[in-house]
Design a protein around this motif. Structure first.
Motif, PDB file in Angstrom:
ATOM      1  N   TRP A 202       0.823  -1.206   0.000  1.00 10.08           N
ATOM      2  CA  TRP A 202       0.000   0.000   0.000  1.00 10.08           C
ATOM      3  C   TRP A 202       0.861   1.263   0.000  1.00 10.08           C
ATOM      4  O   TRP A 202       1.899   1.315   0.666  1.00 10.08           O
ATOM      5  N   LEU A 203       0.402   2.288  -0.736  1.00  2.00           N
ATOM      6  CA  LEU A 203       1.088   3.583  -0.716  1.00  2.00           C
ATOM      7  C   LEU A 203       1.181   4.087   0.726  1.00  2.00           C
ATOM      8  O   LEU A 203       2.209   4.619   1.144  1.00  2.00           O
ATOM      9  N   ALA A 204       0.112   3.864   1.474  1.00  2.78           N
ATOM     10  CA  ALA A 204       0.082   4.326   2.868  1.00  2.78           C
ATOM     11  C   ALA A 204       1.140   3.638   3.722  1.00  2.78           C
ATOM     12  O   ALA A 204       1.501   4.131   4.785  1.00  2.78           O
ATOM     13  N   GLN A 205       1.616   2.498   3.250  1.00  2.00           N
ATOM     14  CA  GLN A 205       2.647   1.782   4.011  1.00  2.00           C
ATOM     15  C   GLN A 205       4.019   1.963   3.377  1.00  2.00           C
ATOM     16  O   GLN A 205       4.937   1.194   3.639  1.00  2.00           O
ATOM     17  N   GLY A 206       4.126   2.940   2.488  1.00  2.00           N
ATOM     18  CA  GLY A 206       5.421   3.239   1.889  1.00  2.00           C
ATOM     19  C   GLY A 206       5.659   2.559   0.553  1.00  2.00           C
ATOM     20  O   GLY A 206       6.774   2.590   0.022  1.00  2.00           O
ATOM     21  N   GLY A 207       4.620   1.925  -0.021  1.00  2.00           N
ATOM     22  CA  GLY A 207       4.763   1.266  -1.317  1.00  2.00           C
ATOM     23  C   GLY A 207       4.967   2.281  -2.438  1.00  2.00           C
ATOM     24  O   GLY A 207       4.608   3.457  -2.303  1.00  2.00           O
ATOM     25  N   SER A 208       5.553   1.830  -3.551  1.00  2.00           N
ATOM     26  CA  SER A 208       5.818   2.745  -4.664  1.00  2.00           C
ATOM     27  C   SER A 208       4.630   2.789  -5.618  1.00  2.00           C
ATOM     28  O   SER A 208       3.844   1.842  -5.689  1.00  2.00           O
ATOM     29  N   ASP A 209       4.502   3.903  -6.350  1.00  2.00           N
ATOM     30  CA  ASP A 209       3.487   4.019  -7.400  1.00  2.00           C
ATOM     31  C   ASP A 209       4.152   3.664  -8.720  1.00  2.00           C
ATOM     32  O   ASP A 209       4.501   4.540  -9.510  1.00  2.00           O
ATOM     33  N   THR A 210       4.369   2.357  -8.940  1.00  2.00           N
ATOM     34  CA  THR A 210       5.042   1.871 -10.143  1.00  2.00           C
ATOM     35  C   THR A 210       4.307   0.634 -10.655  1.00  2.00           C
ATOM     36  O   THR A 210       3.526   0.025  -9.907  1.00  2.00           O
ATOM     37  N   VAL A 211       4.581   0.259 -11.921  1.00  2.00           N
ATOM     38  CA  VAL A 211       3.910  -0.923 -12.477  1.00  2.00           C
ATOM     39  C   VAL A 211       4.376  -2.210 -11.795  1.00  2.00           C
ATOM     40  O   VAL A 211       3.694  -3.234 -11.870  1.00  2.00           O
ATOM     41  N   THR A 212       5.514  -2.177 -11.111  1.00  2.00           N
ATOM     42  CA  THR A 212       5.992  -3.387 -10.422  1.00  2.00           C
ATOM     43  C   THR A 212       5.342  -3.555  -9.047  1.00  2.00           C
ATOM     44  O   THR A 212       5.606  -4.515  -8.346  1.00  2.00           O
ATOM     45  N   ASN A 213       4.513  -2.568  -8.675  1.00  2.00           N
ATOM     46  CA  ASN A 213       3.823  -2.662  -7.377  1.00  2.00           C
ATOM     47  C   ASN A 213       2.317  -2.483  -7.528  1.00  2.00           C
ATOM     48  O   ASN A 213       1.611  -2.377  -6.538  1.00  2.00           O
ATOM     49  N   ALA A 214       1.815  -2.464  -8.769  1.00  2.00           N
ATOM     50  CA  ALA A 214       0.385  -2.195  -8.948  1.00  2.00           C
ATOM     51  C   ALA A 214      -0.275  -3.286  -9.784  1.00  2.00           C
ATOM     52  O   ALA A 214       0.335  -3.840 -10.700  1.00  2.00           O
ATOM     53  N   VAL A 215      -1.529  -3.579  -9.445  1.00  2.00           N
ATOM     54  CA  VAL A 215      -2.297  -4.573 -10.194  1.00  2.00           C
ATOM     55  C   VAL A 215      -3.675  -4.024 -10.497  1.00  2.00           C
ATOM     56  O   VAL A 215      -4.185  -3.155  -9.790  1.00  2.00           O
ATOM     57  N   ALA A 216      -4.298  -4.561 -11.554  1.00  2.00           N
ATOM     58  CA  ALA A 216      -5.680  -4.201 -11.891  1.00  2.00           C
ATOM     59  C   ALA A 216      -6.555  -5.369 -11.469  1.00  2.00           C
ATOM     60  O   ALA A 216      -6.370  -6.494 -11.957  1.00  2.00           O
ATOM     61  N   ILE A 217      -7.456  -5.126 -10.544  1.00  2.00           N
ATOM     62  CA  ILE A 217      -8.271  -6.214 -10.004  1.00  2.00           C
ATOM     63  C   ILE A 217      -9.746  -5.804  -9.915  1.00  2.00           C
ATOM     64  O   ILE A 217     -10.081  -4.628  -9.995  1.00  2.00           O
TER      65      ILE A 217
ATOM     66  N   ILE B 211       2.230 -11.777  -5.889  1.00  2.00           N
ATOM     67  CA  ILE B 211       3.605 -11.453  -6.298  1.00  2.00           C
ATOM     68  C   ILE B 211       4.261 -12.685  -6.926  1.00  2.00           C
ATOM     69  O   ILE B 211       4.998 -12.579  -7.912  1.00  2.00           O
ATOM     70  N   GLY B 212       3.943 -13.851  -6.392  1.00  2.00           N
ATOM     71  CA  GLY B 212       4.489 -15.104  -6.932  1.00  2.00           C
ATOM     72  C   GLY B 212       3.940 -15.436  -8.314  1.00  2.00           C
ATOM     73  O   GLY B 212       4.595 -16.119  -9.096  1.00  2.00           O
ATOM     74  N   ARG B 213       2.747 -14.950  -8.623  1.00  2.00           N
ATOM     75  CA  ARG B 213       2.082 -15.337  -9.867  1.00  2.00           C
ATOM     76  C   ARG B 213       2.255 -14.358 -11.014  1.00  2.00           C
ATOM     77  O   ARG B 213       2.142 -14.720 -12.172  1.00  2.00           O
ATOM     78  N   ILE B 214       2.484 -13.081 -10.694  1.00  2.00           N
ATOM     79  CA  ILE B 214       2.586 -12.072 -11.767  1.00  2.00           C
ATOM     80  C   ILE B 214       4.039 -11.622 -11.888  1.00  2.00           C
ATOM     81  O   ILE B 214       4.589 -10.996 -10.975  1.00  2.00           O
ATOM     82  N   ALA B 215       4.624 -11.965 -13.043  1.00  2.00           N
ATOM     83  CA  ALA B 215       6.069 -11.759 -13.242  1.00  2.00           C
ATOM     84  C   ALA B 215       6.462 -10.281 -13.102  1.00  2.00           C
ATOM     85  O   ALA B 215       7.554  -9.970 -12.637  1.00  2.00           O
ATOM     86  N   ARG B 216       5.558  -9.370 -13.509  1.00  2.00           N
ATOM     87  CA  ARG B 216       5.836  -7.949 -13.492  1.00  2.00           C
ATOM     88  C   ARG B 216       6.122  -7.414 -12.079  1.00  2.00           C
ATOM     89  O   ARG B 216       6.858  -6.450 -11.882  1.00  2.00           O
ATOM     90  N   LEU B 217       5.496  -8.057 -11.085  1.00  2.00           N
ATOM     91  CA  LEU B 217       5.536  -7.518  -9.718  1.00  2.00           C
ATOM     92  C   LEU B 217       6.868  -7.797  -9.020  1.00  2.00           C
ATOM     93  O   LEU B 217       7.482  -8.837  -9.185  1.00  2.00           O
ATOM     94  N   VAL B 218       7.293  -6.824  -8.224  1.00  2.00           N
ATOM     95  CA  VAL B 218       8.516  -6.960  -7.420  1.00  2.00           C
ATOM     96  C   VAL B 218       8.119  -6.719  -5.962  1.00  2.00           C
ATOM     97  O   VAL B 218       7.481  -5.720  -5.640  1.00  2.00           O
ATOM     98  N   SER B 219       8.497  -7.649  -5.118  1.00  2.00           N
ATOM     99  CA  SER B 219       8.133  -7.532  -3.698  1.00  2.00           C
ATOM    100  C   SER B 219       8.817  -6.315  -3.069  1.00  2.00           C
ATOM    101  O   SER B 219      10.010  -6.112  -3.228  1.00  2.00           O
ATOM    102  N   GLU B 220       8.041  -5.508  -2.360  1.00  2.00           N
ATOM    103  CA  GLU B 220       8.607  -4.324  -1.705  1.00  2.00           C
ATOM    104  C   GLU B 220       8.574  -4.463  -0.188  1.00  2.00           C
ATOM    105  O   GLU B 220       8.822  -3.511   0.529  1.00  2.00           O
TER     106      GLU B 220
END
Ligand SMILES: [Zn+2]
Ligand SMILES: [Zn+2]
Length: 233
Positions: A186-201, A223-232
């Protein structure tokens, strides 16, 4: 029952203990009562069974006040008028068991907390409500977000929820499928606003990522299933 007079302080301690057990059980904790009674007994020099009965007296007062009581502690009405009045005063003074929970609020988090608490403790049978709810101006801190990130994530989803795989639940007025963009950390928890941290659901999955009992696990598995994502984390 003991004939020794219960001081207001002792009654207050019993109500405090009762309220603490109530809160912890409502959070899903297993709270054995015996240690609670023993702690009170050793502090005030009374038998544990006296507190056991006092808990049922507290249930009685709560029931009379129309509030929820601790399961397993059925109301026992032989409480005595002085003790009953004191128990009631403590409950009212400390706002335990829901007195302020029916106050209207403009704070969404507070509204949610109060709603949850009422559902656990007992919903008033005839909520007052407001014919013309008051309006207030509040200042809210918001994140400045990149539209290109949002668009890229939505485009990558090609109309299907990236979590459950189902098609978007409906088509919007402009003809596009309705999906929501969620930040895995979450952005509120310090997550980035990038395609490696965002999903469309889909909205159902989105709510689950925020409020579901298994939200941590859901995020890890995504995160394990979508290659684009990077764990933050
Ligand atoms: Zn979904
Ligand atoms: Zn979200």
């Amino acid at each position: 029952m003991s004939t020794v007079h219960w001081s207001p302080a002792e009654i207050e301690a019993a109500v405090d203990a009762y309220s603490a057990v109530f809160e912890r059980r409502n959070r899903g904790e297993v709270v054995p009562l015996r240690p609670v009674f023993e702690a009170l007994a050793s502090q005030y020099g009374r038998s544990t069974s006296a507190y056991q009965y006092r808990f049922r007296n507290i249930s009685h007062v709560l029931a009379v006040m129309g509030l929820a009581w601790l399961p397993g502690q059925p109301p026992a009405e032989h409480v005595g008028p002085t003790a009953e009045a004191t128990i009631r005063q403590v409950i009212e003074a400390k706002n335990y068991f829901g007195e302020e929970l029916v106050e209207p609020t403009a704070d969404p988090a507070q509204l949610e907390r109060r709603t949850r608490a009422l559902l656990l403790r007992g919903v008033p049978s005839a909520p007052l409500g407001r014919k013309e709810p008051q309006r207030v101006t509040t200042s809210v801190e918001r994140f400045v977000r990149d539209p290109a990130v949002k668009a890229a994530v939505l485009e990558a989803a090609v109309g299907n929820c990236e979590n459950c795989g189902q098609p978007a639940p409906f088509v919007q007025e402009d003809g596009t499928p309705f999906l929501e963009v969620h930040h895995v950390k979450w952005l509120a928890q310090g997550g980035s606003d990038t395609v490696t941290n965002a999903v469309a659901i889909c909205p159902n999955c989105h709510r689950q990522f925020h409020y579901g009992i298994d939200k941590e696990h859901l995020a890890t598995s995504l995160i394990g299933r979508i290659a684009r994502l990077v764990s933050e984390s």
